[in-house]
Design a protein around this motif. Structure first.
Motif, PDB file in Angstrom:
ATOM      1  N   SER A  35      12.169  -4.279   8.226  1.00 26.85           N
ATOM      2  CA  SER A  35      11.287  -4.183   7.869  1.00 26.85           C
ATOM      3  C   SER A  35      10.517  -3.351   7.648  1.00 26.85           C
ATOM      4  CB  SER A  35       9.604  -5.623   8.597  1.00 26.85           C
ATOM      5  OG  SER A  35       8.608  -5.389   8.081  1.00 26.85           O
ATOM      6  N   GLU A  36      10.415  -2.647   6.492  1.00 30.47           N
ATOM      7  CA  GLU A  36       9.787  -1.725   6.022  1.00 30.47           C
ATOM      8  C   GLU A  36       7.980  -1.877   5.097  1.00 30.47           C
ATOM      9  OE1 GLU A  36      12.186  -0.489   2.597  1.00 30.47           O
ATOM     10  OE2 GLU A  36      13.923   0.015   4.124  1.00 30.47           O
ATOM     11  N   ALA A  37       7.580  -3.071   6.021  1.00 27.34           N
ATOM     12  CA  ALA A  37       6.399  -3.518   4.962  1.00 27.34           C
ATOM     13  C   ALA A  37       5.238  -2.289   6.162  1.00 27.34           C
ATOM     14  CB  ALA A  37       5.666  -4.899   6.073  1.00 27.34           C
ATOM     15  N   ARG A  38       3.790  -1.998   5.535  1.00 30.29           N
ATOM     16  CA  ARG A  38       2.993  -1.011   5.161  1.00 30.29           C
ATOM     17  C   ARG A  38       2.748  -2.315   5.455  1.00 30.29           C
ATOM     18  NH1 ARG A  38      -1.280   0.632   2.663  1.00 30.29           N
ATOM     19  NH2 ARG A  38      -1.410  -1.548   1.273  1.00 30.29           N
ATOM     20  N   GLU A  39       2.136  -0.962   7.016  1.00 30.45           N
ATOM     21  CA  GLU A  39       0.786  -1.600   7.939  1.00 30.45           C
ATOM     22  C   GLU A  39      -0.657  -1.841   7.190  1.00 30.45           C
ATOM     23  OE1 GLU A  39       0.768   1.187  11.527  1.00 30.45           O
ATOM     24  OE2 GLU A  39       3.740   0.396  11.987  1.00 30.45           O
ATOM     25  N   TRP A  40      -1.484  -2.685   7.312  1.00 26.24           N
ATOM     26  CA  TRP A  40      -2.681  -2.956   6.932  1.00 26.24           C
ATOM     27  C   TRP A  40      -3.857  -2.516   8.014  1.00 26.24           C
ATOM     28  CZ3 TRP A  40      -5.095  -5.912   2.782  1.00 26.24           C
ATOM     29  CH2 TRP A  40      -4.175  -5.512   1.670  1.00 26.24           C
ATOM     30  N   GLY A  41      -3.113  -2.028   9.665  1.00 23.24           N
ATOM     31  CA  GLY A  41      -4.095  -1.727  10.462  1.00 23.24           C
ATOM     32  C   GLY A  41      -4.870  -3.067  10.952  1.00 23.24           C
ATOM     33  N   LEU A  42      -4.577  -4.538  10.371  1.00 20.12           N
ATOM     34  CA  LEU A  42      -5.349  -5.101  11.159  1.00 20.12           C
ATOM     35  C   LEU A  42      -4.994  -5.852  12.319  1.00 20.12           C
ATOM     36  CD1 LEU A  42      -3.751  -7.296   7.688  1.00 20.12           C
ATOM     37  CD2 LEU A  42      -6.457  -6.387   8.258  1.00 20.12           C
TER      38      LEU A  42
END
Lengths: 150, 186
Positions: free
Chosen positions: B24-31
């Protein structure tokens, strides 16, 4: 041995067989499921009711799924509202954002989520969850500065 | 045969708690409960999946859509696209109704509040195609609302939102309640 085979097959096919509908009546608040589940705007108590009403309008208009939040904390993901399947940003959901309603419909459970097809809104209590008294508005920019009294 | 049955049962079980973060190259949202997740799925109509109420093209962007994950047949509900302006995922996913796609984004798993198998999709790759960002909502909105051109984000200009705010106010309790609240808020 014979008894094990259906067990194994059921385990393999599990989720696909879990979609039997059940007629239910649910009372709950029409919420914005993304803000509620993700915590992006704060804790679950802050992203419901009056404090979050404007954001709930934005999210509903933006096509984020709405849910019904029951008093026991159960969230029902709404797939149709009063027969209206235009559920991705449609008018029906927008007009009842943050309202507490009593809904009659069909409940389906699959993979940990509750899905509700609302056939009839039996009662609409309007917006009754006065969370702004505790939280102000969430997010803070929901009310633009241009609304400040002179 | 018993061994076969046991193996089949065990093989199915881990998929329920599988880690989909690899690649995965998903951007973290800090959730609080986010997990990066890249997986292959079929885009489908949840009303069709659950109730047999099937629409052409998954409703063509008007119905919600779901992702039937290939690894475990789980029905994942994409609530959000990659944009940060209150946008759902239907505009990005509905064009792939019935198709197999790879998706990359963030799963939200917070069972305490009922969040499981809900997803923020950041990019989509159709079979044999290229990755594309899941960020088409605001362009679609602008095309549908040419009369609203002007400064500020879409949610400050959307005619339906403005009509609701006019009707019920920012708190949803009417103009009088708003004015009373503004005295303390500002």
């Amino acid at each position: 041995m014979r008894a094990m085979i259906p067990l194994a097959l059921a385990a393999l096919a599990g989720p696909a067989l879990a979609a039997d509908g059940e007629r239910v009546q649910v009372t709950g608040e029409v919420i914005d499921t993304w803000c509620y589940f993700s915590g992006v705007m704060g804790g679950p108590d802050a992203v419901v009711g009056t404090a979050h009403h404007t954001c709930a309008l934005w999210c509903s208009a933006g096509g984020i799924p709405v849910g019904l939040l029951a008093p026991d904390g159960t969230v029902y993901m709404v797939l149709k509202m009063e027969g209206d399947d235009e559920n991705a940003g449609g008018d029906t959901n927008l007009r009842i954002a943050s309202h507490t309603i009593e809904a009659d419909g069909m409940l389906y459970r699959r993979d940990g989520l509750n899905y509700l097809i609302v056939e009839e809104v039996i009662a609409d209590q309007d917006i009754v969850n006065a969370t702004h008294e505790d939280f102000g508005v969430i997010p803070g920019f929901a009310i633009p500065d241009s609304e400040a009294p002179e | 045969m018993i061994r076969f049955a046991l193996i089949a049962t065990l093989a199915a079980a881990p998929a329920l708690a599988q880690d989909f973060s690899e690649g995965s190259e998903a951007r973290e949202w800090g959730l609080f409960a986010e997990q990066k997740a890249l997986f292959t799925a079929t885009v489908s109509d949840p009303l069709c999946e659950l109730a047999g109420d099937c629409a052409d093209d998954c409703g063509g962007g008007t119905r919600q859509v779901v992702l039937i994950r290939k690894a475990d047949n789980a029905m994942v509900f994409p609530l959000k696209n990659a944009q940060s302006a209150f946008n759902g995922a239907v505009a990005d996913l509905a064009p792939f109704c019935g198709q197999t796609v790879d998706v990359d984004g963030l799963l939200i798993e917070d069972p305490e509040i009922g969040a499981t198998n809900v997803y923020l999709v950041q990019r989509i790759r159709p079979e044999g195609g290229e990755w594309q960002r899941a960020n088409t909502w605001t362009d679609n909105w602008a095309e549908k609302n040419p009369e609203t051109e002007g400064p500020g984000p879409w949610f400050r200009r959307d005619p339906r939102v403005l009509e609701e705010l006019e009707r019920e106010g920012y708190l949803g309790l009417g103009e009088e309640a708003d004015q009373e609240f503004f005295k303390d808020w500002f």
